[in-house]
Structures are given as C-alpha cells and as structure tokens.
Design an enzyme around this catalytic site. Structure first.
Site, PDB file in Angstrom:
ATOM      1  N   HIS A   1      60.068  25.188   9.325  1.00  0.00           N
ATOM      2  CA  HIS A   1      60.118  24.804  10.727  1.00  0.00           C
ATOM      3  C   HIS A   1      61.573  24.949  11.187  1.00  0.00           C
ATOM      4  O   HIS A   1      62.436  24.169  10.802  1.00  0.00           O
ATOM      5  CB  HIS A   1      59.639  23.350  10.903  1.00  0.00           C
TER       6      HIS A   1
ATOM      7  N   ASP B   1      56.404  27.045  12.142  1.00  0.00           N
ATOM      8  CA  ASP B   1      56.933  27.090  13.504  1.00  0.00           C
ATOM      9  C   ASP B   1      58.368  27.599  13.419  1.00  0.00           C
ATOM     10  O   ASP B   1      59.287  26.822  13.188  1.00  0.00           O
ATOM     11  CB  ASP B   1      56.865  25.687  14.118  1.00  0.00           C
TER      12      ASP B   1
ATOM     13  N   GLU C   1      56.239  18.677  10.813  1.00  0.00           N
ATOM     14  CA  GLU C   1      56.641  17.547  11.671  1.00  0.00           C
ATOM     15  C   GLU C   1      56.004  16.226  11.246  1.00  0.00           C
ATOM     16  O   GLU C   1      55.504  15.465  12.063  1.00  0.00           O
ATOM     17  CB  GLU C   1      56.364  17.812  13.162  1.00  0.00           C
TER      18      GLU C   1
ATOM     19  N   GLU D   1      62.137  15.267   9.024  1.00  0.00           N
ATOM     20  CA  GLU D   1      60.745  15.705   8.961  1.00  0.00           C
ATOM     21  C   GLU D   1      60.404  16.057   7.523  1.00  0.00           C
ATOM     22  O   GLU D   1      61.283  16.364   6.724  1.00  0.00           O
ATOM     23  CB  GLU D   1      60.536  16.962   9.828  1.00  0.00           C
TER      24      GLU D   1
ATOM     25  N   TYR E   1      67.109  11.743  12.271  1.00  0.00           N
ATOM     26  CA  TYR E   1      65.782  12.318  12.505  1.00  0.00           C
ATOM     27  C   TYR E   1      65.434  13.255  11.351  1.00  0.00           C
ATOM     28  O   TYR E   1      66.154  14.209  11.070  1.00  0.00           O
ATOM     29  CB  TYR E   1      65.765  13.093  13.830  1.00  0.00           C
TER      30      TYR E   1
ATOM     31  N   HIS F   1      51.169  22.576  19.650  1.00  0.00           N
ATOM     32  CA  HIS F   1      51.020  23.871  18.971  1.00  0.00           C
ATOM     33  C   HIS F   1      49.581  24.057  18.501  1.00  0.00           C
ATOM     34  O   HIS F   1      48.927  23.083  18.110  1.00  0.00           O
ATOM     35  CB  HIS F   1      51.896  23.947  17.718  1.00  0.00           C
TER      36      HIS F   1
ATOM     37  N   ASP G   1      55.020  30.099  16.472  1.00  0.00           N
ATOM     38  CA  ASP G   1      54.502  29.930  15.108  1.00  0.00           C
ATOM     39  C   ASP G   1      54.106  31.296  14.544  1.00  0.00           C
ATOM     40  O   ASP G   1      53.456  32.083  15.228  1.00  0.00           O
ATOM     41  CB  ASP G   1      53.300  28.984  15.134  1.00  0.00           C
TER      42      ASP G   1
END
Ligand SMILES: *[C@@H]1O[C@H](CO)[C@@H](O)[C@H](O)[C@H]1NC(C)=O
Ligand SMILES: *[C@@H]1O[C@H](CO)[C@@H](O)[C@H](O)[C@H]1NC(C)=O
Length: 324
Positions: free
Chosen positions: A194, A229, A108, A143, A141, A315, A276
């Site tokens: 992720h 994750d 992230e 990451e 968006y 997390h 995770d």
C-alpha cells in the site's frame, strides 16, 4: 510414529491458533521454528506436513477445472478496525467479499489490538487462515497487511516482511509464498503493498528491488505478483509520472500490469482512478484467465446504497484468476 507426527502437528496448529495474528513467534518448546517464517532450511515449517497430508487424502482435483484455478484479490478496506466491524451489515459484506478469493491481501488494518481481524477471521468459513504483517508506518499512524487464504486451495510456504534500511517506504511490502494445492511446481510470491500517496512514484520505483529481495528469500524460481493499493493514478503516480521517473515496473516488459490505467478502482462517483493494481512477471501472463483481471464491484453486486457501499470501503477489490 504417525501418532507422534500427528501430535506434533496438532500442537503446532494449537500454537498457531493461540498466537494467531503474530505467527512470527510460533516456536515450540525445543526452540524449533515451526512457522512459515524465516526458518532456516533444516526447520521446515510443519504447515507443510499437514498440508501434504490433506492433499494426499483430498478429492481428485486433476479432473476438476475449478481446482486448476486460483482467484487472487487485493482489497484496501479503508480504516479497517473496531468502528467498521461494529457497523450493521458491514462485517457480513466484508466476509462475503473475502470468501470470493482463494488468496486475498487486505490493507489498512488499523486496530492495534488485533481484535477486528480475529473477529473477521472467526466469521469466515473454517477453511480460511491468515498471516499478518508488522504494524507499519513512520509515525503514530500505522497499518498492517494481512493475507487471508483458503487452506484447502493453497499452502502457505513462507512469508517475508521487507525491512527497508534506507527508509524508502512508509509501509514496507509484506510478501507471502504460496503453492496452489494439487498443482506441481508452482510457487507464487505475492508481494502486498500500500503506497503512501504523495511518495507513490518513488515507492513504486523501489518495487523491482523488492521483487529481487523476495526472489532471494523465496527462491529464484518463484513467480512474482505485486498487488495492492499502489496509488498508481490520478494526482499520485499516474502513468505519465511513472514514465517520467523511468519506473522499472512501468518500462520493463518483464512486468505486466493486469489492471489497466483506465480502470476505476474507487467506489466514489467523484473519483475515477486506477489506484489498485495487480502486476505479474511476464512468465505468468499465459496463466491469466482472459478477462478475469478486473475490479469486483461489490456495491453493484450486492445492490448496496451509496452509503452502504462507502461504509465498506472507498476502494473495490482488484482481482485476477490464474489457471494452471
Ligand atoms: C484422478 O484423475 C485422473 C485423471 O483423470 C485419473 O486417471 C485417475 O484415475 C483419477 N484417480 C482417482 C482416484 O479417481
Ligand atoms: C527487466 O526485468 C528483468 C526481470 O527482473 C531483469 O532481468 C532485466 O534485467 C530487466 N531489464 C532491464 C532493461 O532493466
């Protein structure tokens, strides 16, 4: 000869430093690929040259237990960027968490400029380097994944960004090939991932293919470790949903889920989900230090208030120690 080699090594190191954050582009004046990227076989990454040099002059590790151990982690640092890095106390706590590990996957990373990761890297002890993925995501968006690793403990031999022609993934897995130093013939393929929560069952279902792809890239003899994750619990991809989908990683005994379904990897009191995970090929299970696969409850460990805790992340890192 030695002088020439050392000049090349420092030149490459300089270029790595200058282009840090995008090592895919480390190419020298003669057009040779020196990065740990998809270099062809004749273009061996020079990282290894410097790595061997320091291993040869390093302390005698064979007598030390800790040097036979490798601590691996995966941490979703929720919305990691400038705002997080400017919150009082937060960067210091993240630094402390990262420095717990020999290799850690960070997830992230949002900051488009890359400045937050570089800022974090500058805070870390000098032995840490990192390799970072493309910016990933279908829409605006996006990451990034990054692996931070201790250069005195592991050599980074290669990395691989999955391409995903069928667009199965929101954020295609990013993998590194590392070799623990002073341990012969061990190569670990860390596959960082992720999952998109609402597609988690489907995406996790493709990870067996990714392991195959990574083996083709890195060599059939590498031991795969999937970490990150995966949103593999609660409303997204709990065991029941994965079993119903006939998920390969869940049903095939060649894969072992080290972080169990009953573990809570979230820092919030209101959630108790094993999102995770760390999943290893069964060839590695004998290497797992008993009881070492767990979450790192940094909130308790650093005696943080609920607010300080959630300022770092929602997390916990998941972790495991392997011994060779
Ligand atoms: C390194 O450790 C090995 C195994 O204990 C020992 O045989 C060897 O003499 C040591 N070498 C040095 C340079 O200390
Ligand atoms: C389980 O996984 C292993 C390793 O990837 C593979 O060789 C084997 O064919 C799989 N077994 C089944 C039943 O799919």
């Amino acid at each position: 000869m030695i002088r020439i080699v050392s000049q090349i090594v420092s030149l490459v190191l300089l270029m790595v430093i200058l282009t840090e954050g995008n090592p895919q582009q480390v190419i020298d004046a003669s057009g040779q690929c020196h990065c740990p990227c998809e270099c062809s076989a004749q273009h061996r990454p020079l990282f290894q040259v410097s790595a061997r040099g320091s291993a040869a002059t390093g302390r005698n590790a064979s007598t030390s237990t800790s040097s036979r151990r490798l601590k691996i982690g995966a941490f979703n640092i929720k919305t990691f960027g400038r705002s997080k890095m400017s919150k009082p106390g937060v960067p210091q706590r993240i630094k402390q968490i990262i420095e717990r590990y020999d290799v850690i996957l960070v997830q992230e990373i949002l900051d488009r400029s890359g400045e937050s990761v570089r800022q974090l890297h500058r805070m870390l002890s000098r032995t840490y380097e990192f390799v970072i993925s493309d910016r990933l995501g279908r829409g605006r968006y996006k990451e990034q994944y990054a692996f931070f690793y201790r250069t005195d403990r592991v050599s980074l031999l290669n990395f691989h960004q999955s391409t995903d022609r069928e667009d199965a993934f929101e954020r295609e897995p990013f993998s590194v090939l590392v070799a623990p130093k002073q341990i012969n013939n061990v190569k670990l393929a860390l596959i960082g991932f992720h999952a998109k929560p609402t597609d988690a069952v489907k995406e996790i279902g493709r990870l067996a293919d990714v392991i195959g792809e990574v083996r083709r890239q890195f060599g059939a003899d590498v031991e795969p470790i999937v970490l990150g994750d995966l949103n593999a619990d609660c409303d997204y991809a709990d065991r029941r949903r994965r079993l119903r989908a006939g998920d390969a990683l869940t049903t095939n005994t060649s894969y072992v889920w080290l972080i169990g379904d009953d573990v809570d990897t979230t820092t919030r009191d209101s959630t108790s989900c094993a999102y995770d995970r760390i999943i290893v090929g069964s060839g590695l299970t004998g290497r797992v230090v008993r009881g070492s696969a767990s979450v790192f409850d940094f909130c308790d460990n650093m005696r943080l208030s609920k607010q300080q805790c959630s300022d770092v992340s929602d997390h916990y890192p998941v972790e495991v120690t392997l011994v060779f």
